[in-house]
Write an enzyme that holds these catalytic residues in place. Structure first.
Site, PDB file in Angstrom:
ATOM      1  N   GLU A 116     -32.985  -6.581  34.052  1.00 62.38           N
ATOM      2  CA  GLU A 116     -33.464  -7.344  35.199  1.00 62.38           C
ATOM      3  C   GLU A 116     -34.893  -7.857  35.042  1.00 62.38           C
ATOM      4  OE1 GLU A 116     -32.916  -4.989  38.731  1.00 62.38           O
ATOM      5  OE2 GLU A 116     -30.756  -4.819  38.474  1.00 62.38           O
ATOM      6  N   GLU A 127     -24.398  -2.691  36.414  1.00 57.86           N
ATOM      7  CA  GLU A 127     -24.795  -1.929  37.606  1.00 57.86           C
ATOM      8  C   GLU A 127     -24.054  -2.480  38.812  1.00 57.86           C
ATOM      9  OE1 GLU A 127     -28.980  -1.672  38.579  1.00 57.86           O
ATOM     10  OE2 GLU A 127     -29.507  -1.310  36.477  1.00 57.86           O
ATOM     11  N   ASN A 136     -25.761  -7.202  36.778  1.00 58.22           N
ATOM     12  CA  ASN A 136     -26.020  -6.242  37.864  1.00 58.22           C
ATOM     13  C   ASN A 136     -25.796  -6.951  39.177  1.00 58.22           C
ATOM     14  OD1 ASN A 136     -26.809  -4.542  35.835  1.00 58.22           O
ATOM     15  ND2 ASN A 136     -28.959  -4.399  36.454  1.00 58.22           N
ATOM     16  N   ARG A 190     -24.727   4.307  30.331  1.00 57.89           N
ATOM     17  CA  ARG A 190     -25.815   3.347  30.139  1.00 57.89           C
ATOM     18  C   ARG A 190     -27.120   4.027  30.550  1.00 57.89           C
ATOM     19  NH1 ARG A 190     -28.031  -1.058  33.790  1.00 57.89           N
ATOM     20  NH2 ARG A 190     -29.574  -1.922  32.360  1.00 57.89           N
ATOM     21  N   TYR A 200     -25.297  -6.379  43.514  1.00 58.78           N
ATOM     22  CA  TYR A 200     -25.340  -5.511  44.691  1.00 58.78           C
ATOM     23  C   TYR A 200     -25.005  -6.215  45.999  1.00 58.78           C
ATOM     24  CZ  TYR A 200     -27.498  -2.006  41.738  1.00 58.78           C
ATOM     25  OH  TYR A 200     -27.722  -1.086  40.746  1.00 58.78           O
ATOM     26  N   HIS A 258     -36.484  -0.831  30.788  1.00 63.58           N
ATOM     27  CA  HIS A 258     -36.125  -0.790  32.215  1.00 63.58           C
ATOM     28  C   HIS A 258     -37.409  -0.480  32.984  1.00 63.58           C
ATOM     29  CE1 HIS A 258     -32.566  -0.041  35.113  1.00 63.58           C
ATOM     30  NE2 HIS A 258     -33.652   0.016  35.867  1.00 63.58           N
TER      31      HIS A 258
END
Ligand code: IFM
Length: 442
Positions: free
Chosen positions: A167, A345, A293, A78, A295, A122
């Site tokens: 995002e 991600e 994504n 990606r 985290y 991005h």
């Protein structure tokens, strides 16, 4: 020893990067200035006073980098495309050399048997558009659709997965509300407009991808941070619901046709003047996949006090909360039933300690990846159609306002020599990809 956990056949294992974070060559082959080039010049904006001028020098080393993916046995890569390379003035004239670069990269990937997963935006907006009010200006959405059309027309026969934006939450919130990211503005009102125009850009672009690349999947990549009230009080619970609206529902709900979350719109006081007649219809164009994504989680307090976060943390000071990836996927699927999901991600910045050969024995990163991947498997078991997992990031790279201080890579980059050295986590992840199963002790 526990049995390894087997993933479904054809599950895709990959790794991710983005243009500004790795490419460098910011002044080459006709690339225009981006908002991040400009922002890096602002005193104090980047923790270590660095910029993206060289980064990982991927622009010149992309062949070696594809070879690295191949050696690791990853099946997908990606990456993002830099708008200022393709249309340096934001709109209008196309810079063929920019398109040529991504064409070379895509062909190199395909020749190595690696599936290209492209993201069209991005965060590296052409600066010239920011000079014209950036994402606060509705015209930027139309300029994006034109740019996307140019890229998909050239590469749509070979790239089978297109994400419009990465995002948008971060672009609008950190770029326009808190000012921590480019373009560094601090206005809640501007961030509402930016968020809406980002979503409009997405919605205008989905049908373009479907028309020019009918065999390709079209979707978007959103970040999710499950949040919880720090205390079981009505005040913390209310604050949490509003933060959940801003962090986790603001983008996905309009995309599925629900409009913006009313509780949060009201609490934050957005008058919605930017929403023109057909916008919500445009924004809810059907998508083929949702990129997730993930985290960390966050704990919310009513008075904005920093919460006492009890879990171990990464070098970003982010709590390690693996079950959040399962909770996020399950919630999304229960509420919205997307056709397919990719973890686009997931990863950790940690304080890596290289040995004399530049090898990093990052057992803590393996733990992080392992524990999250197991939770992705749990989501699949409970019926969520997750089709692939991309580790963030293939390389240590430019971590935005933190510069090069924070290292997310599974492959170490020595910024003095540009030498790439797979960390223990890359070797471990390679075994995961090759065996299609996960176990801490592969
Ligand atoms: O490095 C970023 C990436 O660009 C977007 N998602 C989060 C990562 C870690 O902060």
């Amino acid at each position: 020893m526990p049995q390894p956990t087997q993933f479904p056949q054809n599950f895709l294992w990959g790794s991710a990067t983005s243009s500004f974070q790795i490419e460098g060559a910011t002044n080459e082959d006709g690339r225009g200035e981006s908002i991040w080039d400009r922002f890096c010049q602002r005193p104090g904006a980047i923790a270590d006073n660095t910029n993206g001028t060289v980064a990982c020098d991927h622009y010149h080393r992309y062949k070696e980098d594809v070879q690295m993916l191949s050696t690791l046995g990853l099946q997908a890569y990606r990456f993002s495309i830099a708008w200022p390379r393709i249309i340096p003035s934001g709109r209008g004239a196309v810079n063929e050399k920019g398109l040529d670069f991504y064409e070379r990269l895509v062909d190199e990937l395909l020749n190595a048997g690696i599936a290209p997963y492209a993201t069209l935006y991005h965060w590296d907006l052409p600066q010239i558009l920011e000079d014209n009010n950036g994402w606060v200006n509705r015209d930027t959405a139309y300029a994006f659709a034109d740019y996307a059309q140019t890229v998909v027309a050239r590469l749509g026969d070979r790239v089978k997965s297109w994400a419009t934006l990465n995002e948008p939450y971060v672009s609008a919130s950190l770029g326009y509300r808190t000012g921590e990211h480019a373009p560094g503005r601090k206005s809640l009102t501007d961030s509402f407009a930016a968020a809406h125009h980002l979503l409009l850009a997405h919605g205008l672009t989905i049908p373009i991808i479907k028309e020019l690349a009918p065999q390709s999947d079209a979707g978007i990549v959103l970040n999710f941070t499950p949040c919880f009230p720090e205390k079981d009080t009505p005040q913390d619970k209310h604050a949490n619901a509003i933060q959940d609206g801003w962090d986790n529902r603001w983008y996905v709900e309009p995309i599925v046709g629900m409009g913006y979350p009313a509780d949060t719109v009201e609490a934050l006081g957005w008058n919605q003047q930017e929403i023109l007649q057909d916008d919500l219809n445009t924004i809810s164009a059907p998508i083929d996949f949702l990129g997730v994504n993930y985290y960390t989680r966050s704990l919310v307090t009513a008075d904005n006090r920093p919460a006492a976060a009890p879990l171990p943390k990464t070098a970003m000071d982010w709590e390690i909360y693996p079950q959040g990836i399962n909770e996020t996927l399950t919630r999304l699927h229960n509420n919205h039933n997307f056709k397919q999901y990719f973890i686009t991600e997931n990863g950790a910045a940690l304080n890596d300690m290289p040995d004399q050969k530049d090898f990093v024995d990052d057992q803590n990163r393996i733990d992080y990846l392992h524990d999250h991947i197991k939770q992705v498997h749990a989501a699949i078991e409970s019926g969520v159609p997750v089709k692939g997992y991309f580790a963030w990031s293939l390389f240590d790279n430019f971590e935005w306002a933190f510069g090069y201080e924070k290292r997310f890579g599974i492959v170490r980059v020595n910024y003095e020599t540009q030498q790439r050295t797979p960390k223990a986590s890359a070797l471990w992840f390679s075994q995961v990809a090759k065996s299609n199963q996960v176990s801490r002790d592969l």
